[in-house]
Design a protein around this motif. Sequence first.
Motif, PDB file in Angstrom:
ATOM      1  N   TRP A   1      -5.245   0.348   1.218  1.00 50.12           N
ATOM      2  CA  TRP A   1      -4.792   0.930   2.474  1.00 50.12           C
ATOM      3  C   TRP A   1      -5.904   1.719   3.159  1.00 50.12           C
ATOM      4  CZ3 TRP A   1      -4.478   5.947   4.323  1.00 50.12           C
ATOM      5  CH2 TRP A   1      -3.903   6.049   5.594  1.00 50.12           C
ATOM      6  N   VAL A   2      -6.691   2.470   2.396  1.00 51.96           N
ATOM      7  CA  VAL A   2      -7.787   3.231   3.002  1.00 51.96           C
ATOM      8  C   VAL A   2      -8.789   2.276   3.654  1.00 51.96           C
ATOM      9  CG1 VAL A   2      -9.694   4.811   2.549  1.00 51.96           C
ATOM     10  CG2 VAL A   2      -7.513   5.171   1.422  1.00 51.96           C
ATOM     11  N   TRP A   3      -9.061   1.147   2.985  1.00 55.09           N
ATOM     12  CA  TRP A   3      -9.944   0.134   3.585  1.00 55.09           C
ATOM     13  C   TRP A   3      -9.339  -0.388   4.877  1.00 55.09           C
ATOM     14  CZ3 TRP A   3      -9.173  -4.911   4.952  1.00 55.09           C
ATOM     15  CH2 TRP A   3     -10.312  -5.666   5.271  1.00 55.09           C
ATOM     16  N   TYR A   4      -8.036  -0.655   4.869  1.00 59.95           N
ATOM     17  CA  TYR A   4      -7.336  -1.132   6.058  1.00 59.95           C
ATOM     18  C   TYR A   4      -7.389  -0.089   7.169  1.00 59.95           C
ATOM     19  CZ  TYR A   4      -3.355  -2.638   8.943  1.00 59.95           C
ATOM     20  OH  TYR A   4      -2.540  -3.025   9.987  1.00 59.95           O
ATOM     21  N   PHE A   5      -7.274   1.175   6.807  1.00 57.50           N
ATOM     22  CA  PHE A   5      -7.293   2.264   7.790  1.00 57.50           C
ATOM     23  C   PHE A   5      -8.667   2.412   8.434  1.00 57.50           C
ATOM     24  CE2 PHE A   5      -8.520   6.777   8.266  1.00 57.50           C
ATOM     25  CZ  PHE A   5      -7.754   7.096   9.377  1.00 57.50           C
ATOM     26  N   ILE A   6      -9.721   2.319   7.652  1.00 58.95           N
ATOM     27  CA  ILE A   6     -11.069   2.577   8.153  1.00 58.95           C
ATOM     28  C   ILE A   6     -11.616   1.398   8.948  1.00 58.95           C
ATOM     29  CG2 ILE A   6     -13.468   2.880   7.419  1.00 58.95           C
ATOM     30  CD1 ILE A   6     -11.912   5.452   7.363  1.00 58.95           C
ATOM     31  N   ASN A   7     -11.366   0.179   8.498  1.00 54.28           N
ATOM     32  CA  ASN A   7     -11.987  -0.990   9.123  1.00 54.28           C
ATOM     33  C   ASN A   7     -11.227  -1.417  10.373  1.00 54.28           C
ATOM     34  OD1 ASN A   7     -14.286  -2.324   7.336  1.00 54.28           O
ATOM     35  ND2 ASN A   7     -12.785  -1.397   5.961  1.00 54.28           N
TER      36      ASN A   7
ATOM     37  N   ALA B   1       0.864  -3.711   4.650  1.00 53.41           N
ATOM     38  CA  ALA B   1       2.219  -3.406   4.178  1.00 53.41           C
ATOM     39  C   ALA B   1       2.368  -1.922   3.872  1.00 53.41           C
ATOM     40  CB  ALA B   1       2.531  -4.249   2.937  1.00 53.41           C
ATOM     41  N   LEU B   2       1.361  -1.335   3.238  1.00 46.23           N
ATOM     42  CA  LEU B   2       1.429   0.090   2.912  1.00 46.23           C
ATOM     43  C   LEU B   2       1.292   0.971   4.144  1.00 46.23           C
ATOM     44  CD1 LEU B   2      -0.678   0.260  -0.376  1.00 46.23           C
ATOM     45  CD2 LEU B   2       1.792   0.429  -0.147  1.00 46.23           C
ATOM     46  N   ASP B   3       0.789   0.414   5.254  1.00 46.29           N
ATOM     47  CA  ASP B   3       0.616   1.210   6.460  1.00 46.29           C
ATOM     48  C   ASP B   3       1.952   1.692   7.020  1.00 46.29           C
ATOM     49  OD1 ASP B   3      -1.262   2.283   8.409  1.00 46.29           O
ATOM     50  OD2 ASP B   3      -0.318   0.910   9.831  1.00 46.29           O
ATOM     51  N   TYR B   4       3.035   0.976   6.706  1.00 49.89           N
ATOM     52  CA  TYR B   4       4.353   1.429   7.155  1.00 49.89           C
ATOM     53  C   TYR B   4       4.726   2.773   6.526  1.00 49.89           C
ATOM     54  CZ  TYR B   4       5.103  -3.184   9.192  1.00 49.89           C
ATOM     55  OH  TYR B   4       4.994  -4.316   9.953  1.00 49.89           O
ATOM     56  N   VAL B   5       4.163   3.039   5.344  1.00 45.35           N
ATOM     57  CA  VAL B   5       4.439   4.306   4.657  1.00 45.35           C
ATOM     58  C   VAL B   5       3.365   5.341   4.963  1.00 45.35           C
ATOM     59  CG1 VAL B   5       4.774   5.407   2.413  1.00 45.35           C
ATOM     60  CG2 VAL B   5       5.646   3.095   2.803  1.00 45.35           C
ATOM     61  N   PHE B   6       2.104   4.923   4.890  1.00 45.62           N
ATOM     62  CA  PHE B   6       1.000   5.875   4.992  1.00 45.62           C
ATOM     63  C   PHE B   6       0.516   6.098   6.424  1.00 45.62           C
ATOM     64  CE2 PHE B   6       0.507   4.369   0.555  1.00 45.62           C
ATOM     65  CZ  PHE B   6       0.669   5.585  -0.057  1.00 45.62           C
ATOM     66  N   LYS B   7       1.148   5.469   7.403  1.00 47.59           N
ATOM     67  CA  LYS B   7       0.744   5.714   8.793  1.00 47.59           C
ATOM     68  C   LYS B   7       0.949   7.168   9.192  1.00 47.59           C
ATOM     69  CE  LYS B   7       5.242   4.232  10.637  1.00 47.59           C
ATOM     70  NZ  LYS B   7       5.919   3.236  11.503  1.00 47.59           N
TER      71      LYS B   7
END
Length: 221
Positions: free
Chosen positions: A136-142, A29-35
């Motif tokens: 979000w950082v975990w989602y980004f890295i994995n 969900a946060l990836d929509y902002v932090f992408k």
Amino acid sequence: MSSKTMIGMFLVLIIMMVVMQFRAQIGGALDYVFKYIAFDGQYPVVTLIVAGLIMITISTVVRSLMSDPIEMAKNQQIQSDFNKEFRQARMENNLFKMKKLQEMQPQIMAMSMQASTQQMKVMPVTMIFLLPMYAWVWYFINPADLNGGDYFAAGEALAHLPWSASFDLNSMLLGFFPAWIIIYTMVSMPIGQIENRLLRYYFLRKHLRQLDLEVKRAEIE
């Protein structure tokens, strides 16, 4: 511990459990902002630095707004002066001074406990911002097969070192810490200390200006 401190710790534990349970969903969900700071996975270390900067800035500002930095700085100075005087009295074997300082010790301990309680009150609020950022950082890295994002495949989240070596950011350091957490923490901690001192300086200047205005007003009256 006081009841407020226990309630604060309980709230922090609940927030941690919720974020850990739904970290993939929260990160997505946060990836929509932090992408926009992901840079399509091309510069993962830069992304970690920017994410750490955002996280620690939000945390520092929230903590400063919810507490009195002037009062905290005053209490820390009092405790530092007390410890200095106590060490000096012990080195000089000044029994009379040591006795007087020991009589003051409960007040100093109460002051320290009050500061710790204030920090525990603020911690649940800061965790509301910090833990989703970690998610979000975990989602980004994995990679996606670990319920992460689509930025990397397995073993492709690489950080390149100056001597041309590289390592996977998901590899374990010290046996149980992923490398990305080490980098993320090493970036955010010193930045947080700098921002904290800058905010304290700002609030101190503001407090001194208010005192000057009160003095001038009193002189006019």
